[in-house]
Design a protein around this motif. Sequence first.
Motif, PDB file in Angstrom:
ATOM      1  N   SER A  12       1.101  -1.386  -0.160  1.00 11.59           N
ATOM      2  CA  SER A  12      -0.384   0.190   0.287  1.00 11.59           C
ATOM      3  C   SER A  12       1.050   1.359   0.415  1.00 11.59           C
ATOM      4  N   ARG A  21     -10.505   1.991  -4.257  1.00 11.30           N
ATOM      5  CA  ARG A  21      -9.612   1.484  -3.631  1.00 11.30           C
ATOM      6  C   ARG A  21      -9.314   2.596  -2.938  1.00 11.30           C
ATOM      7  N   SER A  79      -6.420   4.497   4.747  1.00 15.97           N
ATOM      8  CA  SER A  79      -7.268   3.003   5.079  1.00 15.97           C
ATOM      9  C   SER A  79      -6.338   3.158   6.539  1.00 15.97           C
ATOM     10  N   LYS A  80      -5.233   3.763   6.622  1.00 11.96           N
ATOM     11  CA  LYS A  80      -4.822   3.819   8.366  1.00 11.96           C
ATOM     12  C   LYS A  80      -4.873   4.837   9.012  1.00 11.96           C
ATOM     13  N   THR A 106      -7.801   1.725  10.243  1.00 11.70           N
ATOM     14  CA  THR A 106      -6.697   1.345  11.109  1.00 11.70           C
ATOM     15  C   THR A 106      -6.385   2.325  12.382  1.00 11.70           C
ATOM     16  N   ASP A 119     -10.892  -6.789   9.155  1.00 10.70           N
ATOM     17  CA  ASP A 119     -12.549  -6.819   8.769  1.00 10.70           C
ATOM     18  C   ASP A 119     -13.723  -6.717   9.406  1.00 10.70           C
ATOM     19  N   THR A 169     -18.621   0.569   2.051  1.00  9.56           N
ATOM     20  CA  THR A 169     -16.849   0.605   2.641  1.00  9.56           C
ATOM     21  C   THR A 169     -16.454  -0.948   3.467  1.00  9.56           C
ATOM     22  N   SER A 173     -12.858  -4.109   3.753  1.00  4.85           N
ATOM     23  CA  SER A 173     -11.525  -3.848   3.667  1.00  4.85           C
ATOM     24  C   SER A 173     -11.318  -5.379   3.353  1.00  4.85           C
ATOM     25  N   CYS A 207      -1.765  -5.556   2.409  1.00  9.92           N
ATOM     26  CA  CYS A 207      -2.670  -4.427   2.634  1.00  9.92           C
ATOM     27  C   CYS A 207      -3.293  -4.391   3.640  1.00  9.92           C
ATOM     28  N   VAL A 240      -8.912  -0.870   2.641  1.00 10.67           N
ATOM     29  CA  VAL A 240     -10.183  -0.078   2.791  1.00 10.67           C
ATOM     30  C   VAL A 240     -10.590  -0.185   0.907  1.00 10.67           C
ATOM     31  N   SER A 245     -13.858   2.148  -0.301  1.00  8.73           N
ATOM     32  CA  SER A 245     -15.040   2.425   0.153  1.00  8.73           C
ATOM     33  C   SER A 245     -15.444   3.438  -1.071  1.00  8.73           C
TER      34      SER A 245
END
Length: 502
Positions: A2, A95, A100-101, A104, A211, A227, A229, A261, A267, A269
């Motif tokens: 990623s 994507r 996405s971080k 997380t 997920d 959304t 993942s 990833c 993720v 979305s």
Amino acid sequence: MSAGDARPRFDVVHFLRLRFPRVNSLLVLGGVLVALLLGWTAPAHATGERLVDDYRSVYGTPGVAAAVIDGSSVETIVRGRDGDGNAVTARTRFRIASMSKSMTAAAIMLLVDRDRISLDDPVVKVLPDFRMADPRFTGITVRQILSHTSGLSNSTNNEYVFPPPRSAREIAAGLADKTLAADPGTRSEYHNTNYSIAARIVEVVSGKSFDAFLHTELFTPLGMTGTSSTLGCSDRAEGLPSGYEVVLGVAVAAPEMPGICVGNGGVISTLDDMVRWLRFNQGSLGAGLVSAGSLAELHTVQPKAGDYALGWQARPVAADAPPSVIGHGGTLATWTGDMVFSPKTGVAALVLTNSGGDPSLLSTNLLAERIGAPATPMSNPLTVVNAVLLGLTVGMAALLVTTAARARRWASRRRAARRPMLVLRLVPLALVTVLGVVLPTLVWGAFSFQYWIVTAWLLPLLALFCLTCCVLGAVALGRRLWCFRRADQAIFAPVRPATADS
């Protein structure tokens, strides 16, 4: 990757600069040349639609979904097509890569608010099975993995292995024989594996798959119904069309590069859902999902982390200005995006694209246009880089084909020469062949044939140039040797005696 990175990201250009410093000068030179040749600058008061259209023109992006949030109003701009040829809408799935971080980090903060963990807990406390071949690993904290100050580095932990690990558990277990590049908490280095470890923490502490935790604890409460993942960067997902490779304005639908990833870039979305995500981070949606203090901590630059917070980065809104906005980009080989908001004004901008590019330019310009800041000129340094690579490839192919075609004449001259100097004459072709084999690995800063795969996705014309060098170089070299040997046999072949019939 990623992968992303990518992956190393965080647009494609930013990905190359951040992960592979040796290509910086090439990209900078390309950007200067593009600016000089095109003389293009963004109009000072361009509308959002004009900015999006200009971006697509510069980068050849097939599909863009963008939004500007200002208070209760949301301006959405959609352009182009998805990988299936359908028109992009606010519900088209993209994507979002390293954006996405931020999710997380929010998942970790949910556990912090529930007193399940603390940001300053050692990772080994919450992951008892976590091991590294470096005694310093016991000092890594949850905060440090979220701020990229753990000491993990691509120099000691290559993230571009093929095939990549398939789960957060595998990624964490794969560190058992790895070392750190620095003492934990002493310096910053962007490294996707940090966020895969964070995903593993979420799994172990919550007892749910990563997920499932995101779905039940974040996406559903926020109404982000489109959304989800995936574990791998290239995993298929329902309703997700392919992204695109774009080279010199030519867009080709292509599969995503395989990569790690989970937690750092998996993720998927939509524009509508990402607007909801930005509103949550601005504090206007999902009140009480995380505490106000935790939300503020997510956006606060961390110790020794440079401009990095927790899944977010502090940025300037204009060149040479101090950081005044919060954002994060995302880059994979065939998807890029960016999101940014101003804590002071509340204005936010969001960009999702289905190809490579530099979406942070567009998102920052959309934000700047709304708050009255100057726009940043848009140019694509890869335009010049790819044009040069194409010219080199065509030129090299013509040279090597001509060399192979004239090998018999060359062999005759060498055989007739008093000093053939055969080895010396073959050295240039040998060097060209070797260059084609090793250049993709050397450009990225380390010798590994896995970087051939990275090159094929991120810089396909560089891969084509290298393939031309190694294949046609080997053919030309082999044909010269074969023709020289044939000429040698012809000279020293025994003469047959004449017969009566002759």
